[in-house]
Design a protein around this motif. Structure first.
Motif: not given
Length: 238
Positions: A138-146
């Motif tokens: 969840x650290x790649x960009x705000x509001x996105x979990x991969x």
């Protein structure tokens, strides 16, 4: 590139003003191979934003929190649509998770530069000792979990049909506004149909001059037979 959303449900389009606002600038570009980040003013990004607006009006505002992105055959652009749509939703402030449920030929981990040591969906489904938090980046960009696919398992269909995957889907739906599943093409396996059944809703991707109309129609019938609501189809020209 052009995309077209062809409604398969008779729903009125409601303006989605909140999703039409300009996305906030990010100081350091995330390490994600997405046109929404690398070419945000291009035609491809505009097409994805148009899809985002339509889905917001016809899908999210109905309280639907999941979407399996499916294709009848390879090279339709399923992963392309799934990942870019997830990034676009996150940019608009929608808490979004994207799950690589293509356990046969996964791409999301590479496109998002996930750590090689990070466990993925297959490891989670194979072991009760792995928590969901361990497979979510969840650290790649705000509001996105991969969630990447992990190592290629020998029994993908069994894993995706099991209770542990059902439990993961339920947990994701509780924690995120929208969970998007990337799936393998239907002409090589039925994994995508199993995922779509779990998700409850599906979006079909086809490619101009590549996909066959009859194959797309067959896939739509199969998804409906498996109790997945087909919310629309995308004609991908990229």
């Amino acid at each position: 590139m052009k995309t077209a959303l062809q409604e398969m449900e008779q729903e009125a389009v409601v303006p989605a003003r909140a999703l039409d606002r300009v996305e906030p600038a990010i100081a350091v570009a995330p390490a994600i191979e997405s046109v929404m980040i690398n070419d945000p003013q291009g035609l491809e990004a505009e097409a994805i934003r148009a899809l985002r607006t339509r889905l917001a009006a016809q899908h999210l505002r109905e309280g639907r929190r999941s979407l399996a992105v499916c294709a009848a055959a390879a090279e339709a652009g399923c992963t392309y649509v799934a990942l870019n749509l997830a990034v676009a939703m996150a940019q608009a402030g929608v808490r979004t998770a994207i799950v690589d449920a293509n356990l046969r030929d996964p791409m999301i981990a590479d496109l998002c530069s996930l750590p090689l040591s990070m466990p993925g969906l297959s490891e989670y489904l194979n072991s009760d000792g792995i928590a969901m938090a361990e497979i979510v980046d969840a650290e790649l960009m705000p509001n996105l979990a991969v969630i990447g696919a992990g190592e290629t398992p020998s029994n993908p269909q069994e894993l995706l049909s099991g209770a542990r995957f059902r439990g993961l889907v339920d947990q994701l739906l509780r924690e995120y506004d929208l969970t998007i599943f990337d799936t393998p093409p239907a002409n090589i396996c039925s994994d995508g149909q199993r995922v779509a059944t779990m998700a409850g809703f599906s979006l079909i991707v086809s490619r101009k001059h590549k996909s066959y109309v009859e194959d797309v129609r067959t896939l739509a019938k199969q998804l409906r037979a498996d109790r997945s609501v087909v919310v629309g189809s995308i004609l991908n020209d990229f």
